[in-house]
Every structure is written in structure tokens, then in C-alpha cells.
Scaffold this motif. Sequence first.
Motif, PDB file in Angstrom:
ATOM      1  N   ASN A 113     -36.914   6.749 -59.337  1.00 18.57           N
ATOM      2  CA  ASN A 113     -36.020   7.866 -59.069  1.00 18.57           C
ATOM      3  C   ASN A 113     -36.670   8.704 -57.975  1.00 18.57           C
ATOM      4  O   ASN A 113     -37.722   9.311 -58.193  1.00 18.57           O
ATOM      5  CB  ASN A 113     -35.812   8.699 -60.329  1.00 18.57           C
ATOM      6  N   ILE A 114     -36.062   8.713 -56.800  1.00 15.52           N
ATOM      7  CA  ILE A 114     -36.635   9.395 -55.645  1.00 15.52           C
ATOM      8  C   ILE A 114     -35.818  10.657 -55.358  1.00 15.52           C
ATOM      9  O   ILE A 114     -34.610  10.588 -55.117  1.00 15.52           O
ATOM     10  CB  ILE A 114     -36.652   8.475 -54.410  1.00 15.52           C
ATOM     11  N   GLN A 115     -36.483  11.791 -55.397  1.00 12.48           N
ATOM     12  CA  GLN A 115     -35.844  13.057 -55.055  1.00 12.48           C
ATOM     13  C   GLN A 115     -36.381  13.515 -53.708  1.00 12.48           C
ATOM     14  O   GLN A 115     -37.516  13.981 -53.599  1.00 12.48           O
ATOM     15  CB  GLN A 115     -36.120  14.109 -56.128  1.00 12.48           C
ATOM     16  N   LEU A 116     -35.563  13.360 -52.675  1.00 14.43           N
ATOM     17  CA  LEU A 116     -35.976  13.720 -51.323  1.00 14.43           C
ATOM     18  C   LEU A 116     -35.937  15.228 -51.143  1.00 14.43           C
ATOM     19  O   LEU A 116     -34.963  15.886 -51.506  1.00 14.43           O
ATOM     20  CB  LEU A 116     -35.059  13.041 -50.300  1.00 14.43           C
ATOM     21  N   MET A 117     -36.983  15.766 -50.556  1.00 21.11           N
ATOM     22  CA  MET A 117     -37.060  17.210 -50.333  1.00 21.11           C
ATOM     23  C   MET A 117     -36.236  17.653 -49.133  1.00 21.11           C
ATOM     24  O   MET A 117     -35.770  18.785 -49.072  1.00 21.11           O
ATOM     25  CB  MET A 117     -38.523  17.626 -50.139  1.00 21.11           C
ATOM     26  N   LYS A 118     -36.045  16.771 -48.168  1.00 23.14           N
ATOM     27  CA  LYS A 118     -35.208  16.995 -46.996  1.00 23.14           C
ATOM     28  C   LYS A 118     -34.517  15.668 -46.664  1.00 23.14           C
ATOM     29  O   LYS A 118     -34.941  14.608 -47.139  1.00 23.14           O
ATOM     30  CB  LYS A 118     -36.039  17.467 -45.789  1.00 23.14           C
ATOM     31  N   PRO A 119     -33.449  15.685 -45.852  1.00 21.12           N
ATOM     32  CA  PRO A 119     -32.789  14.427 -45.513  1.00 21.12           C
ATOM     33  C   PRO A 119     -33.761  13.401 -44.964  1.00 21.12           C
ATOM     34  O   PRO A 119     -34.680  13.731 -44.208  1.00 21.12           O
ATOM     35  CB  PRO A 119     -31.759  14.851 -44.454  1.00 21.12           C
ATOM     36  N   LEU A 120     -33.558  12.157 -45.351  1.00 21.93           N
ATOM     37  CA  LEU A 120     -34.387  11.057 -44.858  1.00 21.93           C
ATOM     38  C   LEU A 120     -33.770  10.537 -43.569  1.00 21.93           C
ATOM     39  O   LEU A 120     -32.670   9.978 -43.568  1.00 21.93           O
ATOM     40  CB  LEU A 120     -34.451   9.938 -45.894  1.00 21.93           C
TER      41      LEU A 120
END
Length: 405
Positions: free
Chosen positions: A126-133
Motif C-alpha cells: 500500500n503506497i501513499q504518495l506524498m506528492k504526485p508521482l
Amino acid sequence: MVSQGTNFIIWRFVLAIVIVIFFTPKLSSAKQSKLMGMKMNTIDSCWRIIDSCWRPNPEWRRHRQQLATCSVGYVGKMTNNIGNDLIHYKVTDPNDDPTNPKPGTLRYGASVIQSKVWITFEKDMNIQLMKPLLISSFTTIDGRGVNVHIANNACLMISKATDIIIHSIRIHHCKAQAPGMVMGPNGKVIHIGPVDGDAIRLVTASKIWIDHNTIYECEDGLLDVTRGSTNVTISNNWFREQDKVMLLGHDDGYVRDKNMKVTVVYNHFGPNCNQRMPRIRYGYAHVANNLYFGWMQYAIGGSMRPSLKSEANLFIAPKVGSKEVTWRKIGNTSGDKWKFHSVRDAFENGAYFTVTKGGRVPKPNYRKEQGFKVVDVKFVRSLTRSAGALQCSRTSIYVKKKHRK
């Protein structure tokens, strides 16, 4: 009582059958499919022989890149994504640092590495990106064999990049983001403006293949193809639980989108999708062999005289709400100048399609490497059965969990 010798003979016979089915190179993918009793679309039948979900060969990972030869539609073949100079990168760490990504994280592989890179995942994540990839050109994100979720914050952006594959990822609950600093697709930290909360947004991108993803419940839309993006194929995805699903074309004033060409094929829309499947401006969309499981406002719509060929799709109207498949924004231009055509579509539960009067059906005009056969609509349920991120089972490569989050 069965003797030990008889058991040995039976097991040898079973083993021989397994070897013939799985390892005989003379069997085509189509024949393999027939042996397994499954009907698959042209994309899946191309790479299924080496599918990670069912083949017991421990060497299957060495052949992942066969996928790049299986794309169809305007994206063409993704052979620029493979070759002897390909970097194999495995994500081992689900954490994210927007400006200083660490080796082993998704952002490091997708944004920092400036080469052909094929990204896989060590385990379920489960990856929660802090900013758009922001994804670099010549990048493949391949989630086959594990369950990968990108969710609950920022999601994916493809800006001024080309030759990208996004395959078998679950993308959901994407949220709007304030302006900020982030690692750009050129491997350098850049400033980006606010984003609306789309699952995947294309900005001035080309040759993008989005295949076999499950995408739902995002703050804005699920997929935007904008600002001159073109040569895009959207296939085998499962879009559900969303108001605005798919936008093709930035806005009514962005004339550059008249060159946009998008193929939408083998996707499953629904349940609980409201509109924009797709909504198109200016450009051309070939929408074929998709399953539409209801809508509230409309399924396919547009403005600024787009061209659309809807071919052999199955439209199942909702019990309550609009039965009409199409919607046209009427402004300063006449709706009759648009080109909305339905060819061999099927309609259930009162669904109907308002076609453009007169004129010829616009053709995709695919090149040889882009072309594919649009099959009879009676097979659409089977062709889209595997839509979405792949579920692995001991007995079947395609297990569609309709209510699984």
C-alpha cells in the motif's frame, strides 16, 4: 486398492499433460486459451502464456517483457520499453519522499532513473504518495503477481513524457494536492502547481498504455488525457464508483487537442459511474468492445466537434436515470457537425445512442502495428471478464472480485 505402480503411471500421465500445455512452444496463445477453456481478448491472449498468476515455471519473471509486444490501438507496440539496455528495478519500500526519494521506493524508479526501466514489486504494498508521482519516459510500472495499491493521497501524473506502461495497479481515493516541490520526470526537483485529485493525469504526453488497472473513488476524475496528449490506449481497466470517469481533451479553448487520438478497448465501466466514459473534446476516440454497467447522466459525451466511433460495445442502461448513452454540449457550434457514430453496439434495459445524422463513420486509420479485430458484441462480457488489476488464483488467472476494495 490402487497399486503404487498404478499411481506412478497416473502421475506420469498427468505430468506429461502439464508439460504439453505449459511448455510446448508450438502451441499458440489462442490454442492455449482453448485448452484452458477460456475466451480472452487479443491483448491478454498475447502475453497470457507467460502470465505470472498461473504458470508454475519459476523462470516466468525472465519473460515479463513480452507484455510490451501485446499493446494495440493508437499506442502501437511498446517495444521502445524493452531491449538489452533495460534496467530491471524492484520496489522494496512502500515509503515516499517527494524530493529525495530513496533507492527501493517507487518514486526512485519512476522519476530518478533516466533510462529504460521495468519496475516490479517485491511483495503486496500500500503506497501513499506524498506528492504526485511524475513518471519518466520509457518507464513500465508492472504490478503483476502482487497486489499494489496507490491510494489515499497523491497519485500519478505523466507530463511531457513518452513510452510509458502502467499495468495491474489499484489506484483509488486520490486527493487534490497543493502546489509544491517534487522530483520531476527528468530526475530533478521541480515546482508543480495544484492538482485536482485524478488517479492518472496525462499532460502533453504521448505513446501511453494504461492496461489492467482497477481505478475508483477519486476526488476529481479517474483518468485525464489533456494538453496535446495523443497516441494513448486505455485497455482492460475496471473503472467504478466515480462521478467523472475519463476526460479526453483539456478544455473547450485548447485547440491543440484536435490532434488527440485515443483507443478505449476491453474496459469495464461500473458499477456506480455517473458520466465521462469518456467525455471527449476536439480529438478522435475509438471506443470498442467495452462493457458499460449503467450510468446516471450519460456514458459518452463531448464538445467542440469531436469524432467518435463506438464499436461493438455493450451498453446496459440503469434501472433509474438516463437511458441515453450520449450527451452533447450545445454551444456556439452545431451538434450536427460532430461525428458520433455507433457501429454494431448492443443496448440493454432501454439504452439508446443518438448518432450524428448523415456523413460517414470516422475510421481509426490504424497502422499495421496498431490494428486489432473488433469482435462481435455478444463476446464483450467474456472479453472484459478479466478487466482490472489481475487477481491470482491457483485455478484461474482471472478472478474478478467485483466488490473487493
